[in-house]
Design a protein around this motif. Structure first.
Motif, PDB file in Angstrom:
ATOM      1  N   GLN A 255       0.701  -1.265   0.105  1.00  0.00           N
ATOM      2  CA  GLN A 255       0.182  -0.036   0.126  1.00  0.00           C
ATOM      3  C   GLN A 255       0.901   1.263  -0.135  1.00  0.00           C
ATOM      4  OE1 GLN A 255      -3.633   0.877   1.359  1.00  0.00           O
ATOM      5  NE2 GLN A 255      -3.254   2.724   2.517  1.00  0.00           N
ATOM      6  N   ASN A 256       1.897   1.374   0.934  1.00  0.00           N
ATOM      7  CA  ASN A 256       2.808   2.437   0.852  1.00  0.00           C
ATOM      8  C   ASN A 256       3.457   2.581  -0.164  1.00  0.00           C
ATOM      9  OD1 ASN A 256       1.673   3.009   3.677  1.00  0.00           O
ATOM     10  ND2 ASN A 256       3.290   2.009   4.598  1.00  0.00           N
ATOM     11  N   THR A 257       4.031   1.652  -0.857  1.00  0.00           N
ATOM     12  CA  THR A 257       4.730   1.525  -2.176  1.00  0.00           C
ATOM     13  C   THR A 257       3.713   2.158  -3.173  1.00  0.00           C
ATOM     14  OG1 THR A 257       6.217  -0.225  -1.786  1.00  0.00           O
ATOM     15  CG2 THR A 257       5.962   0.346  -3.869  1.00  0.00           C
ATOM     16  N   ASP A 258       2.589   1.962  -3.185  1.00  0.00           N
ATOM     17  CA  ASP A 258       1.587   2.476  -4.348  1.00  0.00           C
ATOM     18  C   ASP A 258       1.397   3.831  -4.185  1.00  0.00           C
ATOM     19  OD1 ASP A 258      -0.407   2.373  -6.319  1.00  0.00           O
ATOM     20  OD2 ASP A 258      -2.118   2.192  -4.724  1.00  0.00           O
ATOM     21  N   LEU A 259       1.202   4.215  -2.798  1.00  0.00           N
ATOM     22  CA  LEU A 259       1.025   5.810  -2.549  1.00  0.00           C
ATOM     23  C   LEU A 259       2.287   6.451  -2.893  1.00  0.00           C
ATOM     24  CD1 LEU A 259      -1.029   5.351   0.908  1.00  0.00           C
ATOM     25  CD2 LEU A 259      -1.848   6.003  -1.406  1.00  0.00           C
TER      26      LEU A 259
ATOM     27  N   GLY B 226       6.221  13.552  -7.737  1.00  0.00           N
ATOM     28  CA  GLY B 226       6.070  14.678  -8.824  1.00  0.00           C
ATOM     29  C   GLY B 226       5.174  15.739  -8.153  1.00  0.00           C
ATOM     30  N   LEU B 227       4.460  15.533  -7.006  1.00  0.00           N
ATOM     31  CA  LEU B 227       3.989  16.549  -6.199  1.00  0.00           C
ATOM     32  C   LEU B 227       4.661  17.251  -5.414  1.00  0.00           C
ATOM     33  CD1 LEU B 227       0.620  14.193  -5.327  1.00  0.00           C
ATOM     34  CD2 LEU B 227       0.774  16.042  -7.284  1.00  0.00           C
ATOM     35  N   GLY B 228       4.151  18.192  -4.981  1.00  0.00           N
ATOM     36  CA  GLY B 228       4.817  19.334  -4.343  1.00  0.00           C
ATOM     37  C   GLY B 228       3.757  19.518  -3.014  1.00  0.00           C
ATOM     38  N   CYS B 229       4.343  20.190  -1.977  1.00  0.00           N
ATOM     39  CA  CYS B 229       3.536  20.445  -0.461  1.00  0.00           C
ATOM     40  C   CYS B 229       2.394  21.318  -1.073  1.00  0.00           C
ATOM     41  CB  CYS B 229       4.448  20.928   0.548  1.00  0.00           C
ATOM     42  SG  CYS B 229       3.359  21.103   1.942  1.00  0.00           S
TER      43      CYS B 229
ATOM     44  N   MET C 182       9.902  13.866   2.215  1.00  0.00           N
ATOM     45  CA  MET C 182       9.409  12.724   3.195  1.00  0.00           C
ATOM     46  C   MET C 182       7.817  12.515   3.061  1.00  0.00           C
ATOM     47  SD  MET C 182       9.535  13.147   7.391  1.00  0.00           S
ATOM     48  CE  MET C 182       8.531  14.076   7.634  1.00  0.00           C
ATOM     49  N   PHE C 183       7.711  11.265   3.012  1.00  0.00           N
ATOM     50  CA  PHE C 183       6.387  10.895   2.616  1.00  0.00           C
ATOM     51  C   PHE C 183       6.177   9.312   3.522  1.00  0.00           C
ATOM     52  CE2 PHE C 183       2.883   8.566   0.568  1.00  0.00           C
ATOM     53  CZ  PHE C 183       1.963   9.322   0.868  1.00  0.00           C
ATOM     54  N   GLY C 184       5.117   9.331   4.481  1.00  0.00           N
ATOM     55  CA  GLY C 184       4.671   8.120   5.123  1.00  0.00           C
ATOM     56  C   GLY C 184       3.699   8.154   6.235  1.00  0.00           C
TER      57      GLY C 184
ATOM     58  N   ARG D 124      -5.614   8.494  -0.715  1.00  0.00           N
ATOM     59  CA  ARG D 124      -5.806   8.560  -2.422  1.00  0.00           C
ATOM     60  C   ARG D 124      -6.566   9.551  -2.992  1.00  0.00           C
ATOM     61  NH1 ARG D 124      -3.889   3.688  -3.903  1.00  0.00           N
ATOM     62  NH2 ARG D 124      -3.329   2.121  -2.271  1.00  0.00           N
ATOM     63  N   GLU D 125      -7.589   9.941  -2.385  1.00  0.00           N
ATOM     64  CA  GLU D 125      -8.539  11.040  -2.954  1.00  0.00           C
ATOM     65  C   GLU D 125      -7.754  12.244  -3.151  1.00  0.00           C
ATOM     66  OE1 GLU D 125     -12.743  13.154  -2.222  1.00  0.00           O
ATOM     67  OE2 GLU D 125     -12.310  11.702  -0.806  1.00  0.00           O
ATOM     68  N   VAL D 126      -6.775  12.744  -1.785  1.00  0.00           N
ATOM     69  CA  VAL D 126      -6.323  13.963  -1.729  1.00  0.00           C
ATOM     70  C   VAL D 126      -4.988  13.758  -2.929  1.00  0.00           C
ATOM     71  CG1 VAL D 126      -4.639  15.115  -0.324  1.00  0.00           C
ATOM     72  CG2 VAL D 126      -6.970  14.468   0.523  1.00  0.00           C
ATOM     73  N   LEU D 127      -4.464  12.939  -3.064  1.00  0.00           N
ATOM     74  CA  LEU D 127      -3.128  12.790  -3.897  1.00  0.00           C
ATOM     75  C   LEU D 127      -3.709  12.941  -5.496  1.00  0.00           C
ATOM     76  CD1 LEU D 127      -0.997  10.205  -2.264  1.00  0.00           C
ATOM     77  CD2 LEU D 127      -0.690  12.632  -2.129  1.00  0.00           C
ATOM     78  N   ALA D 128      -4.673  12.003  -5.615  1.00  0.00           N
ATOM     79  CA  ALA D 128      -5.557  12.354  -6.885  1.00  0.00           C
ATOM     80  C   ALA D 128      -5.668  13.605  -7.233  1.00  0.00           C
ATOM     81  CB  ALA D 128      -6.617  11.329  -7.248  1.00  0.00           C
TER      82      ALA D 128
END
Length: 231
Positions: free
Chosen positions: A5-9, A15-18, A52-54, A193-197
């Protein structure tokens, strides 16, 4: 190593920024009368080029008390292992300030545990020592600033995996933390997932506005003749 799951996220966040994620949080968690604050400012890092992400695990701090015998006996090591559990890889350890954001919460020696157990990052609402050493570890570090004096007589860890407040933002265990040079953002696990999309849509919309801005009419804009396509 991260789980599936974390690998997928992690792939989704590439490519995204804060700033785009913060905008996406605003769109996803809107409320007529209440503000869901999710962004953190004023963070520094010994390796600011490393985002950083997790998912978060937390250790809450309080001002040091001599009679907190059980809490003091566990020390940082005990609370660290209580927080990360049996699957530490890919986690982000969040440390609250304990009311003293200028106190050191540790340094390169103490925080080597994150490196040893494969954590993704450390978010500290206080200061840390040994930036040069922290920069050599595999995990990303974000905090309030560097310190020289130890803070063990000022703040003490007292609880693991409870909601904590970091710079005006509520962080609960399982929330996803993203941080880069711009700041950090806290994303609820149920909507990550909704937020990242949505953040990808924000980035696409911004890119689509660039040619409009390049070709805009300065005279029309000075005269107040705006169009719906302007940003």
């Amino acid at each position: 190593m991260m789980n599936g799951q974390n690998t997928d996220l992690a792939t989704m966040v590439t490519g995204l920024g804060c700033a785009s994620i913060v905008d996406a949080m605003g769109r996803t968690h809107q409320h007529r009368t209440h503000q869901h604050r999710a962004h953190l400012l004023g963070l520094v890092s010994p390796s600011p080029q490393r985002p950083m992400f997790g998912p978060a695990v937390t250790i809450a701090y309080l001002p040091y008390r001599d009679d907190f015998t059980d809490s003091n006996a566990a020390g940082f090591a005990g609370w660290f292992y209580r927080a990360v559990g049996d699957a530490p890889a890919g986690l982000v350890l969040v440390l609250s300030s304990g009311g003293y954001p200028d106190a050191s919460h540790g340094g390169g020696t103490k925080m080597s545990r994150l490196h040893n157990h494969g954590l993704a990052g450390l978010l500290c609402d206080g200061r840390l020592r040994d930036f040069d050493e922290l920069a050599r570890y595999r995990f990303a570090t974000w905090c309030i600033g560097e310190a020289t004096r130890a803070g063990v007589d000022t703040v003490t860890p007292c609880a693991a995996n409870i909601p904590v407040e970091v710079r005006g933002v509520c962080i609960t265990p399982g929330d996803y933390i993203y941080a880069d040079r711009a700041g950090a953002v806290v994303i609820p696990a149920q909507s990550v997932r909704e937020v990242l999309a949505e953040a990808h849509r924000v980035e696409s919309e911004d890119a689509a506005f660039l040619p409009h801005i390049r070709d805009e009419d300065p005279v029309a804009l000075r005269e107040g003749r705006r169009t719906s396509s302007e940003r």
